[in-house]
Design an enzyme around this catalytic site. Sequence first.
Site, PDB file in Angstrom:
ATOM      1  N   HIS A  17      70.610  77.245  24.716  1.00 34.71           N
ATOM      2  CA  HIS A  17      69.437  76.835  24.373  1.00 34.71           C
ATOM      3  C   HIS A  17      68.295  76.820  25.622  1.00 34.71           C
ATOM      4  CE1 HIS A  17      71.724  74.703  21.197  1.00 34.71           C
ATOM      5  NE2 HIS A  17      70.816  75.068  20.232  1.00 34.71           N
ATOM      6  N   ASP A  48      68.884  73.939  27.347  1.00 36.90           N
ATOM      7  CA  ASP A  48      70.190  73.466  27.916  1.00 36.90           C
ATOM      8  C   ASP A  48      69.988  73.874  29.521  1.00 36.90           C
ATOM      9  OD1 ASP A  48      70.886  72.933  25.493  1.00 36.90           O
ATOM     10  OD2 ASP A  48      71.819  74.794  25.092  1.00 36.90           O
TER      11      ASP A  48
HETATM   12  C1  XUL Z   1      74.139  72.868  15.258  1.00 41.17           C
HETATM   13  C2  XUL Z   1      74.431  74.098  15.831  1.00 41.17           C
HETATM   14  C3  XUL Z   1      73.643  74.706  17.322  1.00 41.17           C
HETATM   15  C4  XUL Z   1      73.515  76.197  17.105  1.00 41.17           C
HETATM   16  C5  XUL Z   1      72.449  76.516  18.020  1.00 41.17           C
HETATM   17  O1  XUL Z   1      74.981  72.513  14.248  1.00 41.17           O
HETATM   18  O2  XUL Z   1      75.414  74.807  15.587  1.00 41.17           O
HETATM   19  O3  XUL Z   1      74.183  74.217  18.138  1.00 41.17           O
HETATM   20  O4  XUL Z   1      74.673  76.578  17.180  1.00 41.17           O
HETATM   21  O5  XUL Z   1      71.284  76.077  18.016  1.00 41.17           O
END
Ligand code: XUL
Length: 433
Positions: free
Chosen positions: A98, A101
């Site tokens: 993300h 992150d």
């Molecule tokens: C949350 C989840 C996230 C997504 C990316 O449950 O799986 O980490 O993979 O936003």
Amino acid sequence: MFSHLPTVQYEGPDTDNLLAFRWYQPERVVAGRPMADWFRFACAYWHSFCGSGADPFGEPTHLFPWLSIADPLERARAKADAAFEMMQKLQLKYYCFHDVDAVDFGDDVLENERRLAGITSYLQQKQAETGIELLWGTANLFSHRRYMNGAATNPDFAVLTHAAAQVKAALDATIALGGHNYVFWGGREGYMSLLNTDMKREKEHLAMFLHKAKDYARAQGFKGTFFIEPKPCEPSKHQYDYDCETVIGFLRQYDLLADFKLNIEVNHATLAGHTFQHELQVAADAGLLGSMDANRGDYQNGWDTDQFPNNLNELTEAMLVILEAGGFAGGGINFDAKIRRNSTDVEDLLYAHIGGMDAFARSLLIADRVLRESPYAGWRRQRYASFDEGAGRQFEQGQLGLADLRNLAVAHGEPALRSGKQEYLELLINRYI
Ligand code: XUL
Ligand code: CO
């Protein structure tokens, strides 16, 4: 951070070294492709390098050395160094992140864009040095307090614009890094109470938002696939991307099928009341099996525990679906899994990934043998043989009406019972494990 640890190598099933692969042999060709290609294993930046081990009852236990660095970009670079070091130790060729992150964000759009662009050029260098690639990028549209009522589905248009700013910057970063795909997980795209929610309008906003994001990325030359990651609940009580069938219906309704596929997560499937295999098969049957977030839940807990995968029976059934589908469309296997709060040694991250990679590799070998050597696939095909010819075939082709079918029932009388043989098939698969 990992310098005291060896690079993990394949040593075969007989090794006693737990810092070695017993099954994962990247180059080994299985069902026509190297293992590494079937899997495209990826490190989830957030779990391995951002998750602090904190829970609602306790403070952080994963005390990363870079947390004491004051400058956000310098801190982010130190984190990237550790992440790439670990990926190299584990022969992980991909990662996923993300925006927040990669580098910590504040509240200022311009400053956040500057920070993300700054870490993007550092990540470009790291990728060039190591050959590691970005499997997918995404924007975190659920942690900041402004998103407490959703992002693209927020009742306040001003919040939606901030979500757009973040997605634009995350797409720019993904494209600059040659990212293979871009993910939308609808973190808070849902509701807690219908009393304050116009569900129809919110879903229309989500569809419009996805169209505009896709149009922007395509205009910038992005050729990869967009993935929606279904999840039924948590953090919202009810999330719009409930499960694969729901998302497929949504993509069809809003004309998004040409650009979007599914990223399926194990623990999200089980939260939706499905098996993971069910969700994989739904996606595969629709031609939308894009990617996987690998983890496992806890059968005694009703939430997303994101543990590393280790269940050979379940993974074998998953690999049967993936093999029969011909693999993932553009994606791979991202370890969306975290070590436990009390796993506080650096090598715990290695044990976790080795365990997951080996469990998948072993399951691939098992599933491949089941498909090649056992009656499994043929038996299932045979179960439908009455539709392969004669009146059954005519029915499939739409040539028989309801009255014709009734007449066949009269003519043939009561059908013989034909066993579904579930226990036989379970036994058969265990025989290969
Ligand atoms: C949350 C989840 C996230 C997504 C990316 O449950 O799986 O980490 O993979 O936003
Ligand atoms: Co996920």
